[in-house]
Design an enzyme around this catalytic site. Structure first.
Site, PDB file in Angstrom:
ATOM      1  N   ARG A  42     -22.633 -37.297 -66.459  1.00 36.56           N
ATOM      2  CA  ARG A  42     -22.313 -37.169 -67.450  1.00 36.56           C
ATOM      3  C   ARG A  42     -20.986 -37.384 -68.030  1.00 36.56           C
ATOM      4  NH1 ARG A  42     -22.703 -31.690 -71.770  1.00 36.56           N
ATOM      5  NH2 ARG A  42     -22.809 -32.872 -73.053  1.00 36.56           N
ATOM      6  N   HIS A  43     -20.831 -38.262 -69.147  1.00 39.54           N
ATOM      7  CA  HIS A  43     -19.745 -38.725 -69.992  1.00 39.54           C
ATOM      8  C   HIS A  43     -18.431 -37.650 -70.415  1.00 39.54           C
ATOM      9  CE1 HIS A  43     -20.635 -37.125 -73.813  1.00 39.54           C
ATOM     10  NE2 HIS A  43     -21.731 -36.962 -73.695  1.00 39.54           N
ATOM     11  N   GLY A  44     -16.999 -37.881 -70.111  1.00 39.54           N
ATOM     12  CA  GLY A  44     -16.650 -36.781 -70.369  1.00 39.54           C
ATOM     13  C   GLY A  44     -16.452 -35.939 -71.719  1.00 39.54           C
TER      14      GLY A  44
ATOM     15  N   ASN B 146     -18.716 -32.804 -78.680  1.00 46.67           N
ATOM     16  CA  ASN B 146     -18.976 -31.226 -77.480  1.00 46.67           C
ATOM     17  C   ASN B 146     -17.939 -30.961 -77.757  1.00 46.67           C
ATOM     18  OD1 ASN B 146     -19.026 -34.372 -75.372  1.00 46.67           O
ATOM     19  ND2 ASN B 146     -20.641 -33.083 -75.937  1.00 46.67           N
TER      20      ASN B 146
ATOM     21  N   GLY C 147     -26.020 -37.184 -79.489  1.00 47.28           N
ATOM     22  CA  GLY C 147     -27.230 -38.398 -79.517  1.00 47.28           C
ATOM     23  C   GLY C 147     -26.850 -40.025 -79.312  1.00 47.28           C
TER      24      GLY C 147
ATOM     25  N   ARG D 115     -18.736 -43.337 -75.140  1.00 51.35           N
ATOM     26  CA  ARG D 115     -18.056 -42.112 -74.908  1.00 51.35           C
ATOM     27  C   ARG D 115     -18.340 -42.463 -73.134  1.00 51.35           C
ATOM     28  NH1 ARG D 115     -22.258 -40.354 -77.729  1.00 51.35           N
ATOM     29  NH2 ARG D 115     -23.281 -39.481 -77.278  1.00 51.35           N
TER      30      ARG D 115
ATOM     31  N   GLU E 173     -28.499 -41.349 -74.655  1.00 50.11           N
ATOM     32  CA  GLU E 173     -28.937 -40.288 -75.563  1.00 50.11           C
ATOM     33  C   GLU E 173     -29.841 -39.578 -75.947  1.00 50.11           C
ATOM     34  OE1 GLU E 173     -29.027 -36.928 -74.081  1.00 50.11           O
ATOM     35  OE2 GLU E 173     -27.422 -35.972 -73.869  1.00 50.11           O
ATOM     36  N   ARG E 174     -30.922 -38.807 -75.893  1.00 49.81           N
ATOM     37  CA  ARG E 174     -31.859 -38.655 -76.673  1.00 49.81           C
ATOM     38  C   ARG E 174     -30.908 -38.711 -77.904  1.00 49.81           C
ATOM     39  NH1 ARG E 174     -34.410 -32.380 -76.814  1.00 49.81           N
ATOM     40  NH2 ARG E 174     -36.137 -33.111 -77.581  1.00 49.81           N
TER      41      ARG E 174
END
Length: 189
Positions: free
Chosen positions: A7-9, A14, A21, A57, A82-83
């Site tokens: 998973r990206h940083g 976040n 998304g 990202r 991403e969703r």
């Protein structure tokens, strides 16, 4: 063949618990450090190439990892985006839940679509890099639900910078670890 889903940083969204998304939000300083930390963990195995989602990202995280491991930075795959959270993008998670419980409505992409894209990405990556070990940098929801579908077991959230491993040594994809922790051998597809 082994795939390491990273998973990206972290991004500022976040840190603020906002749904990003398909919005293109860059890494923050913590996120760049998480990407460097992932290099140390990934360095204990052999990787041939790093691929990613095209969102910045994920691409920035992939660039840091490829450079740190001294391996090729491969292409990006649109299926790994991403969703799409529709009208909820940019909202705090709690606020979006008040409007669209369980993330349904508001133009939010159905999970079935996310999983279908994730499975399609795995197939394309396997075809593009047969027999190779590929680090795949993308996003929490697509990792979580795609690997949950492969394992036949719903996993909890995926942490920024974490690594989840799958392989197809037995002829089908098996989830080996989530967030760097070994998955119980009792889980089946």
């Amino acid at each position: 063949m082994k795939l390491g889903f990273i998973r990206h940083g972290q991004t500022n969204w976040n840190a603020e618990d906002r749904l990003q998304g398909s919005s293109d939000i860059p890494l923050n300083d913590v996120g760049r450090e998480q990407a460097r930390d992932a290099v140390a963990v990934l360095g204990t195995s052999t990787w041939d190439v790093v691929v990613s989602s095209p969102l910045s990202r994920a691409r920035q995280t992939a660039e840091i990892i490829a450079s740190g491991l001294g391996i090729e930075l491969g292409q990006s795959y649109g299926e790994l985006i991403e969703r799409d959270y529709g009208q909820a993008e940019g909202m705090r998670v709690a606020d979006s839940e008040n409007l669209w419980p369980n993330k349904t409505g508001g133009g939010i992409e159905p999970l079935e679509s996310v999983v279908a894209r994730g499975r399609s990405a795995i197939e394309r990556i396997a075809a593009d890099f047969p027999g190779k070990n590929v680090a795949v940098v993308c996003h929490g929801t697509i990792i979580r639900y795609t690997l949950s579908a492969l394992a036949g077991h719903r996993f909890d959230s995926i942490h920024n910078g974490s690594i989840s491993l799958v392989d197809n040594d037995s002829g089908s994809w098996k989830v080996q670890s989530i967030n760097g922790e070994e998955v119980s051998s009792t889980l089946t597809e």
